[in-house]
Design an enzyme around this catalytic site. Structure first.
Site, PDB file in Angstrom:
ATOM      1  N   HIS A  77       0.879  -1.271  -0.042  1.00 33.45           N
ATOM      2  CA  HIS A  77      -0.088  -0.087   0.074  1.00 33.45           C
ATOM      3  C   HIS A  77       0.880   1.307  -0.029  1.00 33.45           C
ATOM      4  CE1 HIS A  77      -2.945   3.134   1.225  1.00 33.45           C
ATOM      5  NE2 HIS A  77      -3.911   2.427   1.035  1.00 33.45           N
TER       6      HIS A  77
ATOM      7  N   GLU B 144      -4.008   2.633  -7.120  1.00 30.51           N
ATOM      8  CA  GLU B 144      -4.448   3.330  -6.360  1.00 30.51           C
ATOM      9  C   GLU B 144      -3.453   4.763  -6.441  1.00 30.51           C
ATOM     10  OE1 GLU B 144      -6.556   1.579  -2.459  1.00 30.51           O
ATOM     11  OE2 GLU B 144      -4.508   2.006  -2.021  1.00 30.51           O
TER      12      GLU B 144
HETATM   13  C1  PEP Z   1      -6.982   3.389   0.337  1.00 28.18           C
HETATM   14  O1  PEP Z   1      -6.297   3.837   1.205  1.00 28.18           O
HETATM   15  O2  PEP Z   1      -6.683   1.998   0.222  1.00 28.18           O
HETATM   16  C2  PEP Z   1      -8.027   4.115  -0.211  1.00 28.18           C
HETATM   17  C3  PEP Z   1      -8.469   3.538  -1.157  1.00 28.18           C
HETATM   18  O3  PEP Z   1      -8.586   4.934   0.461  1.00 28.18           O
HETATM   19  P1  PEP Z   1      -9.845   5.903   0.209  1.00 28.18           P
HETATM   20  O4  PEP Z   1     -10.932   5.012  -0.325  1.00 28.18           O
HETATM   21  O5  PEP Z   1      -9.935   6.616   1.623  1.00 28.18           O
HETATM   22  O6  PEP Z   1      -9.348   6.953  -0.721  1.00 28.18           O
END
Ligand code: PEP
Length: 249
Positions: free
Chosen positions: A93, A163
């Site tokens: 992550h 992400e």
């Molecule tokens: C995450 O950190 O994995 C994430 C997707 O956070 P958020 O949905 O709060 O942006």
């Protein structure tokens, strides 16, 4: 490739919040979703959440050590997560890459450990805002896939979380076109790395997914899956996101 909606509670959650796990499990029982449902939790909650979920939703960890056991005070192995009842673990992550200096090589070692223990490894990749503005988003994520995904990985043992760092918890996100372009690129990179296995790896979009935008995001070509941070903490919000999975996906 059945869709997957995964929650990431990060460093949130004490025993009373197991009520949210119970509520989500009950809603999944009442209305079976068109997706596999997974919630990744702090290690302290995993065993109790597994009991509470009663097999209706899968429970995962948020990180693991690459080692099986040994003198690594404070670390938790993939085997320990498995022993607590987890079936998946997030590795790499961006918050771990950023705050714990996890390199692609470390992430790859953790993904191998997850596979060794029989856990689904969700490997996260994503670019910063400045990298996107510089036109480097595709190459950055491609390099992260090449460095973080072990060549021995199979489609059933792996998922990728795309992400963008600037979209996490910010309320900002890439356009549908940009998400589709990135997911298509990640697919190509997975096929280059894993051969035909790469065709079936699930790619999840993560970053500010909310009940209000889930339907649009989940209908983007090559998406259909999500990794959800903040909105996974409240049963009602997470249930709304689960309900937004396209029925034909
Ligand atoms: C995450 O950190 O994995 C994430 C997707 O956070 P958020 O949905 O709060 O942006």
């Amino acid at each position: 490739m059945r869709p997957l909606i995964a929650g990431n509670w990060k460093m949130h959650g004490l025993a009373p919040q197991l009520d949210d796990i119970e509520a989500i499990a009950a809603s999944v029982k009442a209305t079976p979703p068109f997706a596999d449902i997974l919630i990744c939790l702090p290690a302290t909650l995993i065993a109790r959440a597994v009991q509470t979920a009663a097999g209706r939703i899968a429970i995962g960890g948020e990180n693991c050590s690459a080692e099986v056991s040994g003198a690594f005070t404070g670390d938790i192995s993939a085997e320990m997560l498995k022993g607590a009842g987890a079936s998946a673990v997030i590795v790499g992550h961006s918050e771990r890459r950023q705050h714990h200096d996890e390199t692609d090589a470390i992430v790859a070692a953790k993904a191998k450990a997850a596979r060794r223990a029989g856990l689904l490894a969700i490997i996260c990749v994503g670019e910063t805002k400045s990298q996107r503005l510089a036109g480097k988003a595709l190459s950055i994520c491609g390099d992260q896939i090449a460095g973080s995904v072990p060549e021995s990985m199979t489609a059933s043992a792996l998922a990728i979380g795309y992400e963008p760092l600037w979209a996490i918890g910010s309320g900002h996100m890439p356009t549908s076109k940009e998400i589709a372009e990135m997911h298509g690129h990640i697919r190509q990179c997975l096929v280059a790395r894993l051969g035909t296995e790469g065709k079936d790896v699930r790619i999840l979009y993560g970053g500010s997914v909310q009940p209000s935008n889930a339907r649009d995001i989940l209908s983007v070509p090559e998406v259909g899956r999500a990794l959800v941070g903040g909105a996974s903490l409240k049963a009602r919000d997470f249930e709304a996101i689960i309900g937004a999975v396209p029925t034909k996906a």
